[in-house]
Design an enzyme around this catalytic site. Structure first.
Site, short mmCIF file in Angstrom:
data_model
loop_
_atom_site.label_atom_id
_atom_site.label_comp_id
_atom_site.label_asym_id
_atom_site.label_seq_id
_atom_site.Cartn_x
_atom_site.Cartn_y
_atom_site.Cartn_z
N SER A 262 -18.95 19.82 -16.79
CA SER A 262 -17.64 19.64 -16.82
C SER A 262 -17.41 18.18 -17.08
CB SER A 262 -17.15 20.00 -15.30
OG SER A 262 -17.44 18.92 -14.39
N ASP A 263 -16.09 17.85 -17.76
CA ASP A 263 -15.42 16.71 -17.74
C ASP A 263 -15.32 16.40 -16.31
OD1 ASP A 263 -14.73 14.20 -18.70
OD2 ASP A 263 -13.12 15.10 -19.99
N TRP A 264 -15.12 15.07 -16.16
CA TRP A 264 -14.99 14.52 -14.87
C TRP A 264 -13.63 14.91 -14.01
CZ3 TRP A 264 -19.47 14.15 -16.67
CH2 TRP A 264 -20.35 13.22 -16.13
#
Length: 756
Positions: A262-264
């Site tokens: 996941s992107d942060w």
């Protein structure tokens, strides 16, 4: 079978530390898959849950009991980000995390040199390996849909084919070091404005032909080991756990066996994360030390909530085991790969490569006769004036997550002074304007204080007066990495240069007709003064050796060979996304559906619906369709020498490989490089197709008078379009034209080809 025994200390219920020996099969002769299955069979439910989510800002746990190490990520994509504290974004205060800042990826793409992309990946991979990072968060391959996208400098331009070819080299180079790339941001993350709530509504054919091919190339040809989901939504479902993008396309059609990260902060739903492809969760509610539960990481959406669903029998372990397999596979490919090297950082070869990429990516946009570039150091140029804040401003700090702590950074003015030392040329400097006097991001500072109390009029008047007395003036300006310019989290405020630079350039041109404009930016800008200026260079963000690379091109040590990876629009309305399509009174205006989107808010949702109504008409495709004259076309770039292309022919045609030969001759007096570009045109099709599309290219280096024959190979995809009804790629037999030139507008050779 050779058995490695791992000894470590465990805390027993009595509190005493004792040594426990547990067997873990780490036999290097075993296949990764057998090792993955062996480890998986030994893991408890808690260990499986732990390994699929973060334990700190940039790390996720391994399985200590089994001797499986942690996984550490680092931001890229053009340098290894300095370490931050375990649970905060502030600096960890390390003394060994200064890196080589490589040129931004727009510059790499502007080289059109796939060999250079491979070397770039190898070098940045070595730096990541030296810092013991397992995953490099890059490259970014999102398509430049609008020049206002604040993060375009991290990507590789507007064309899916060019982006894909450059990405493949980067991916292979990094992973040769035993470091995984994380190709991002999948998919359709084409704006920073409201990026968390942008809901992209894009038709299937446009998705497949424009926005996915670079990702597909990085996965299927580059062999990328991880991929990052974007913040945005696609067709109403978050990209990080999107059933169609992740399961059906990525893991299904493309056969991706790596881990989706996941992107942060990009994870939004436990249920969707379980079933829709996400494998490793980072950045969700990570501030556990100052707010909420102190065990914040255990409360991630794929942590305790997931475990509870399993314990209660509401979900099974099938999906969990698949996620764990993918993370284990990643660990075995990277951290537990005993054959990977030790890496290196700030080595002489890395510095040299940064300098080489920077110089090769600089694009000479204009050099009117009589040419004032390269600089004449022997006769006409003895008093040189440099004007502009970007001549002295360090650019490696700022811009978002790609901000770096570079070991050194040579600014343009210093690079030019160093190169001209001992030549008899006197170099003077005038500020000209004040833009962003700061230089700090997340605790890293450039150490520069560029504050200036003088008024804009005073600064401009000083520069103009000094210009009148100079033999030649070099203005170095453009954008920077402040909010509203080239910066993560915000899009550009407008297409124009900020800080009154247009007026300053016009005034300098009136004061001294021998003016060179050097524009530093990650994307195109308006140039209303272009006709008043004889020479223009596009300089990008060039990293540690920025000043050295620019000086080499200005004085002619390096013959410029960069070509634009973007269309340089004369005005924003030449871009299909911003084209005037709606009637408003007597005027036509841009459609907000296309950008920035239509805000939609009710009791349950707040979204910006962005309609990709322009379809395939991105960049030069729209320019061709409308027969516009852009400021500079896609693929454009001048040289200090001249070239011809001739004797084009179809050399061989077999299924999946049509080979086209074309001869290139350097007709000038300097060694240099030309980019041969082949565009395919479908003469008659049952569906609307672009006028032409880039399908092959090659950069060729030639000595004066030298001729080389270049071979360009077209595979099946070069002729195909995406058939929505069949949900597959297909081509139609008939006449195709091969258009060969050195930009999308400058076609020098045309071949007819009948596809059987």
């Amino acid at each position: 079978m050779k058995l490695h025994i791992i000894t470590f200390a465990v805390l027993l219920t009595t509190g005493a530390l004792q040594a426990q020996r547990l067997p873990v099969y780490l036999d290097e002769t075993q296949s990764i898959e057998s090792r993955v299955e062996d480890a998986l069979s030994r893991m408890t439910l808690d260990e499986k849950i732990a390994i699929i989510h973060a334990q700190s800002k940039f790390s996720s746990p391994g399985v200590g009991r089994l001797g499986i190490p942690e996984l550490w990520c680092t931001d890229g994509p053009h340098g290894i980000r300095p370490d931050v504290l375990w649970d905060e974004w502030e600096q960890a205060g390390c003394s060994n995390d200064s890196c080589t800042a490589f040129p931004a990826l727009t510059c790499l793409a502007a080289t059109w040199n796939t060999d250079l992309a491979l070397r770039y990946g190898q070098s940045i991979g070595e730096e990541a390996r030296y810092r013991n990072k397992s995953v490099l968060l890059g490259p970014g391959v999102n398509i430049c849909r609008t020049p206002l996208n604040g993060r375009s400098f991290e990507y590789m331009g507007e064309d899916p084919y060019l982006s894909g070819r450059m990405a493949v080299g980067y991916v292979k180079g990094v992973q040769q070091q035993g470091v995984a790339v994380c190709v991002k941001h999948y998919a359709l993350n084409n704006n920073e404005h409201e990026r968390y709530t942008s809901n992209v509504l894009c038709d299937e054919r446009t998705l497949r032909e424009i926005y996915l091919p670079a990702f597909e190339a990085a996965i299927r040809e580059g062999g990328a080991w991880t991929l990052m989901g974007g913040y945005n939504l696609f067709r109403g479902q978050h990209a990080c756990h999107n059933q169609y993008l992740m399961n059906e396309i990525l893991k299904g059609e493309w056969g991706f066996d790596g881990a989706i990260i996941s992107d942060w902060g990009g994870t939004q739903s436990t249920h969707e994360a379980i079933y829709n492809g996400l494998d490793l969760e980072y950045g969700t509610w990570t501030d556990g030390l100052s707010m909420g539960a102190t065990n914040a990481y255990d409360n991630y959406l794929m942590a305790k909530p997931y475990r509870q669903l399993i314990v209660e029998g509401k979900v099974g372990e099938k999906e969990l085991n698949d996620k764990v397999r993918r993370v284990l596979r990643l660990i075995y490919r990277t951290t537990m790969n005993r054959n990977r090297g030790f890496g290196s950082i700030n080595s002489e070869s890395h510095i040299q490569l940064a300098q080489e990429v920077g110089a090769e990516g600089i694009v000479l946009l204009k050099n009117d006769a009589p040419s004032i570039l390269p600089l004449d150091l022997l006769n006409s140029t003895k008093r040189l004036l440099v004007v502009g804040e970007n001549a002295i401003k360090m650019m490696t700090v700022g811009g978002g997550s790609s901000s770096l702590k570079a070991q050194h950074e040579i600014v343009p003015l210093d690079g030019l002074k160093a190169r001209l030392a001992g030549t008899g040329v006197k170099v003077s400097y005038a500020r000209g304007y004040v833009g962003d006097p700061g230089g700090e991001y997340n605790g890293v500072s450039t150490g520069q204080d560029l504050r200036d109390s003088r008024s804009a009029d005073q600064l401009r008047d000083e520069a103009v007066q000094m210009a009148r007395e100079a033999d030649l003036v070099i203005f170095i300006g453009g954008l920077n990495k402040s909010g509203g310019q080239d910066n993560e989290g915000t899009d550009r405020a407008d297409y124009a240069l900020p800080y009154g630079q247009d007026q300053l350039i016009e005034a300098l041109a009136q004061a001294n007709p021998r003016l060179v404009v050097v524009n530093i930016s990650g994307n195109a800008v308006a140039m209303p003064w272009l006709n008043s200026v004889p020479a223009v260079l596009q300089d990008w963000y060039l990293g540690s050796e920025a000043g050295t690379s620019l000086a080499q091109v200005l004085v002619g040590d390096v013959n410029p060979s960069g070509h634009l990876p973007i269309t340089w629009y004369a005005s924003l309305d030449q871009c299909a996304v911003h084209a005037p399509v709606l009637k408003q009174g007597r005027q036509r205006v841009a459609d907000p559906r296309r950008y920035p989107g239509i805000e939609r808010q009710d009791s349950t949702v707040h979204l910006w619906d962005i309609y990709y109504d322009e379809g395939l008409d991105i960049g030069y495709r729209y320019i061709d369709k409308q027969k516009f004259a852009p400021l500079f076309p896609f693929g454009f770039g001048l040289s200090y020498t001249t070239f011809t292309m001739h004797d084009a022919k179809v050399a061989d045609a077999t299924p999946g490989a049509v080979k086209v030969n074309v001869s290139v001759t350097n007709t000038g007096s300097r060694a240099g490089a030309e980019v041969v570009q082949l565009y395919v045109q479908d003469v008659k099709s049952s569906v609307a197709r672009p006028v032409k599309e880039l399908k092959a290219f090659q950069k060729v280096f030639l000595q004066p008078g030298e001729t080389k024959e270049v071979t360009l190979t077209l595979n099946d995809r070069a002729f195909q379009f995406y058939d929505v009804a069949a949900m597959d790629w297909r081509s139609e037999p008939g006449r195709f034209n091969f258009l060969i030139g050195n930009s999308s507008k400058n076609i020098l050779q045309t071949l007819a080809y009948d596809l059987k």
